[in-house]
Structure formats: C-alpha cells, structure tokens
Enzyme design. Structure first.
Site, short mmCIF file in Angstrom:
data_model
loop_
_atom_site.label_atom_id
_atom_site.label_comp_id
_atom_site.label_asym_id
_atom_site.label_seq_id
_atom_site.Cartn_x
_atom_site.Cartn_y
_atom_site.Cartn_z
N HIS A 204 8.15 -24.31 3.08
CA HIS A 204 9.58 -24.20 2.79
C HIS A 204 10.38 -25.39 3.31
CE1 HIS A 204 9.58 -22.35 6.81
NE2 HIS A 204 10.81 -22.81 6.90
N HIS B 239 4.45 -28.37 8.20
CA HIS B 239 5.81 -28.90 8.14
C HIS B 239 5.92 -30.35 8.63
CE1 HIS B 239 6.69 -24.82 7.40
NE2 HIS B 239 6.80 -24.42 8.64
N ARG C 227 0.82 -1.22 0.00
CA ARG C 227 0.00 0.00 0.00
C ARG C 227 0.85 1.26 0.00
NH1 ARG C 227 -3.34 -1.90 5.15
NH2 ARG C 227 -1.18 -2.36 5.66
N LYS D 295 14.11 -27.97 1.65
CA LYS D 295 15.39 -28.23 2.32
C LYS D 295 16.08 -29.42 1.68
CE LYS D 295 14.19 -26.28 6.79
NZ LYS D 295 15.28 -25.31 6.97
N GLU E 9 12.36 -25.16 18.27
CA GLU E 9 12.91 -23.81 18.12
C GLU E 9 13.38 -23.33 19.48
OE1 GLU E 9 10.45 -21.32 15.08
OE2 GLU E 9 9.07 -22.53 16.24
N ASP F 179 0.47 -24.05 13.47
CA ASP F 179 1.61 -23.34 12.89
C ASP F 179 2.67 -24.31 12.34
OD1 ASP F 179 2.81 -20.78 12.39
OD2 ASP F 179 4.30 -21.25 13.92
N LYS G 80 8.29 -23.95 20.95
CA LYS G 80 9.13 -22.75 21.01
C LYS G 80 9.85 -22.72 22.34
CE LYS G 80 6.81 -19.93 17.68
NZ LYS G 80 7.89 -19.91 16.70
#
Ligand code: NAP
Length: 492
Positions: free
Chosen positions: A180, A242, A51, A184, A218, A237, A341
């Site tokens: 993604h 994944h 924008r 890998k 993570e 998530d 996490k």
C-alpha cells in the site's frame, strides 16, 4: 480544482477475509469512498467471504459497523451508504474445504463477462488452498485478477511457494501483489518530481548526492498483533516490502514509459544491485533493536515483552541498515534505512542529502553553509520540502541561513489525499499493474533480505534495547555517525 472521476468497468470483488481487520479498516472504507466519488458503476458488487455463517443480513451489519467506525460521520450520508450496502453480498466458505464454493460460483455466474477480482485478505498460508479451489471450481475468467496481501512468504523460499501456487491458476498479468505504500500520493509524486522536471534528474547521482535516508517510524507498539509480529520482526514486516520499494523508486533509472513492466524492470535492477550483507558484514551494516518501557507523546508505555506477555523474544522491533547500491549512478552513496515501533513519532520520509558546495565565496561572518536537502514526506502530512540557503533578510550584511521551501499537499491543493487502498483497488479493477510488485521483484527483495536474516542467526547478532519514545537504540545513531553523518532529526 476537484479531481476528475472516471468510472471503472463493472466488477465483482470477492474479499476472502471479508470479516477481518483489513477488510473493516481499509478495504470496505476505501470502496465506500470510491462509490461516494461516483467511481463504481451500478453493476459493481462486493462479496465478502469467511467461515462465519453470517448470511447477507449479518454481513451487512458488519459492513455498516465497519464504515461507522472508519469513515467520518459527515461522509456517511444516508443515500451514499444505502447505495453502497446494496452492492454487498456474503458467502460462507471455509477455504480449506470444498463446502460453499458452489454457492460462490453461482453468485459469480450472474455475470461472467465483468471484471472479477479475488482479494486475498487472509493469512498467507491460505493463498495456495484458495487459488487451488478457485481453479478447480472454474472461477477464473479472462477478466479475472487476484490481489495478494503482504507478507508474501517469510523468506525467499516461502515467497516462491506462494508465487508458484497462485501462478498455477492465474497468469502473471492477473496477479496484483499489493504494497500500500506504492499507492501513496507522495510515492507517485516522487516519480513526477524525478521524471517530470528538468531540475532534479541531472543532480540525482553520486556526484551531487551525499547520502539518502529512508525512515518509516511508528509510534505504536505491536498491540493485538504481537503474536503475528513476533514471528516476523521489523526486517520482514517493513524493510522487505515498503522500504525496499521506496528505495527502488528513489534510486531507479528513468523507465522508458510510465508503464507496469518498464517501471518494474528498473526497480528490479536496483534490487539486484544492492550489495549483499552477510555473516561478515551484518554486524557493521545493521542494527537490531527492541523497545522497552518508556513514554510516547507524554504517555507511559510498556515494553515489547510486556506487550507480548512473554519472558523473552529474539524478534527485532527496530532495524537500521547501511545499504549500498553497486552501480554507476550510486557508487559510494550510502542509503541509510530504518524502521521501528514505539519510536518518537509516526513519520515516513525519504531524505535526499546533497553534497556540500565545492567552494564558498563567503567569509566566516556569513555563517555555515548547510547542504541542500530534499525531504519527501509520506506521512503524516504528505508533501515535500526543499531546503536551500538564502541570505538572511535585512541590512545586517551577508549572513546565510537554510530555509525550507515547503509544500504540504493538503494545504496546497485543499483536498485530503485518498487512502492508498482507494487508488490501488481502482488500479486493480482497471488492470493497471504499475504500482504492484512483479514476482521477480519479490524474489530479488528476499534475495537481499535472506542473507541478513541468516547472518543474524549465525552470528547471534545482539538486539539493542531502546526506550519507547526514542528514535531507536544508540547503536543506530552510531551506525550513521561512524560515517560522519546524522539522522535528520538530530540535525534540527
Ligand atoms: P484477521 O483480522 O485475522 O482476519 C482474517 C480473515 O480471514 C477473517 O475474515 C476470517 O474470517 C478469515 N478466515 C480465516 N480463516 C479462514 C478460512 N479457513 N476460510 C475462510 N476465511 C477464513 O486478519 P487481517 O488483519 O484482516 O489480515 C488479513 C491479511 O492481510 C493477513 O495476511 C495480514 O498479514 C494482511 N495484512 C493486514 C493488514 C491490517 O492492517 N490488518 C495490513 C497489511 C496486511 P472467519 O474467522 O470468519 O473465517
């Protein structure tokens, strides 16, 4: 030996969300690296859309800063940088309205024959309005493709709505749903390992494999993304996309060819064969966790609620699941999945644990015979380790020990692997969908996830706190220990 670089066809890549975090951290650096490697033809153009009224000049400054922040200084040599910047254009469009689209259409009309890729690096709520206007402004050409970033919906119904809206404008062969993880090196190597070797495939079943662990850990917390994350959680998530993709590639039957639909048909069968987890089984088969304050890598860190600046939250930052695949090959082999996490380390790996040998010829002085293990590491150091038993060298009699046959791709090949986005973006331009998800795969993944989400809600399943820097709550250890097994790091 340096990899062969084959130029892709001339293309226009329109990045909706061209000023966002994903564009700055991943997409622009990946495109720059491919340009540096000589893979982008002279006519290739990158058109950022957002924008802000930046103009080409303002956007060039943004791109330059993004590259300076996310590409190693030694790789940002002058000529390569200037060549890349010369490809960059900008178009100010608020995609929820009609303004700016004609200018984008004019820019694209300069060459209608070349590959045209629309990358949706924006919030998924915008996927439908963008698709609709791309259609209305007549921007779809036979050589067009669209890339959809995750998350694809917040549940099966949300994904169906997005898929339908995009599908009204683009054919399925033009839609690239990106995960993604599939870009890998190790993930593709998993297919090479399984299907380009005689060695493993005969053993790849319940007769020889005891169980499989898939961990995506993570060490970071939610950081700036707390607002988004709190509406999502670890199951949506990480597991829905994944982890389930990794599970599919590990468990699928050999496709008849390394081609998009052949591979995706086999992945789909696995997703459909996953045993349903519902209100009756969720408590036993799943563990939810949320990090509290603790210490990661020797640094004190705060808890999820402090990161969120909230009094309470029902969102899990950790999940562990005991999954089962109800088919001939995998009957009775549990797949333990976990992600979280603020865990002890940043690591993603698939651990294939083979069954014990059926009979030992050695007496107790030889020591314990450990099971063979194959560890496929996705990060941080992509590679594979096969753990085998050998005789401890030396004259001290027959003593056995387990040793790792270790291969780090970086060490072995002397080159660091390209970022997953580099490979995937080039696959999009080439029109190769093998490493992208088909609509029915996304739907099947949600079909398995939705009942878990609703079970957690109906049964108000507890969220177990865990200190930052641990491997999740103790309930996750109990989940696997109930079956007489342990997570990999607990066996070291
Ligand atoms: P972000 O930093 O918030 O960027 C959003 C982008 O969308 C900005 O460029 C923004 O620019 C643009 N935008 C917002 N509303 C718009 C509108 N009405 N019209 C045109 N442009 C608009 O988000 P992000 O982190 O890059 O994430 C983008 C998408 O990728 C999300 O769906 C996210 O879930 C997904 N994703 C992100 C990552 C990551 O590492 N960041 C990883 C995987 C997936 P203006 O404000 O100038 O309009």
């Amino acid at each position: 030996m340096s990899p062969r670089t084959i130029q892709v066809s001339p293309f226009d890549l329109v990045v909706f969300g061209g000023t966002g975090d994903l564009a700055a951290r991943k997409l622009l650096p990946a495109l720059f690296q491919r340009d540096r490697a000589g893979q982008l033809p002279e006519q290739a153009r990158i058109i950022g859309v957002s924008r802000k009224a930046l103009g080409d000049g303002g956007y060039l400054r943004f791109v330059r800063q993004a590259l300076e922040a996310h590409v190693k200084p030694a790789e940002l040599e002058g000529a390569a940088l200037e060549r890349f910047l010369a490809r960059v254009h900008f178009c100010a469009v608020d995609v929820t309205g009609d303004g700016g689209w004609s200018e984008l259409a004019t820019l694209l009309s300069e060459d209608v024959a070349q590959v045209r890729t629309f990358y949706f690096a924006v919030s998924p709520d915008l996927f439908a309005p963008i698709s609709q206007r791309i259609g209305r402004f007549g921007l779809v050409t036979p050589e067009s493709r669209v890339v959809l970033e995750k998350p694809l919906g917040k549940d099966g119904e949300g994904a169906r709505v997005v898929n339908e809206a995009v599908g009204r404008v683009f054919g399925e062969h033009q839609i690239f749903r990106i995960d993604h993880y599939l870009g890998k090196e190790t993930v593709q190597n998993l297919m090479a390992l399984r299907f380009a070797n005689r060695l493993f495939e005969p053993l790849w079943n319940s007769t020889h494999i005891d169980h499989i662990q898939i961990t995506v850990a993570e060490d970071l917390g939610v950081g700036e993304r707390g607002g988004y994350y709190d509406t999502s959680g670890a199951l949506r998530d990480m597991v829905q996309n994944h982890i389930l993709q990794l599970l599919c590639l590990t468990a699928m039957e050999p496709p008849d060819a390394f081609e998009a639909d052949a591979v995706r048909d086999e992945k789909l069968k696995i997703l459909k064969a996953l045993r349903r987890i519902d209100d009756h089984t969720a408590e036993a088969a799943t563990v939810r966790g949320q990090y509290r304050k603790g210490s990661v890598g020797g640094q004190p860190t705060q808890g999820y609620l402090e990161d969120l600046a909230a009094e309470e939250s029902e969102t899990e930052t950790f999940v562990a699941i005991r999954a089962e695949i109800a088919n001939w090959r995998w009957a009775g082999v549990p797949f333990y999945l976990r992600t979280g996490k603020r865990l002890a380390a940043r690591t993603s790996e698939i651990v294939v644990n083979f069954r014990p040998i059926s009979h030992s010829i050695f007496d107790h002085t030889a020591g314990r015979i450990s099971q063979n293990r194959l560890i496929i590491r996705l990060q941080p150091d992509e590679g594979m380790t096969l753990e085998v038993m050998i005789k401890d060298p030396g004259p001290g009699g027959m003593r056995l020990r387990r040793i790792p046959l270790d291969m780090s791709f970086v060490e072995t090949f002397g080159v660091s692997n390209p970022d997953a986005y580099e490979r995937l973006l080039m696959d999009v331009i080439r029109g190769n969908q093998t490493l992208f998800m088909r609509h029915d795969e996304v739907a099947a993944a949600w079909n398995w996830i939705d009942p878990i989400l609703s079970a957690w809600k109906h049964t108000a399943q507890r969220i177990h706190p865990y200190p930052a820097g641990a491997w999740g709550p103790s309930a996750s250890i109990a989940l696997i220990e109930r079956d007489g097994r342990t997570w990999l790091e607990d066996t070291e």
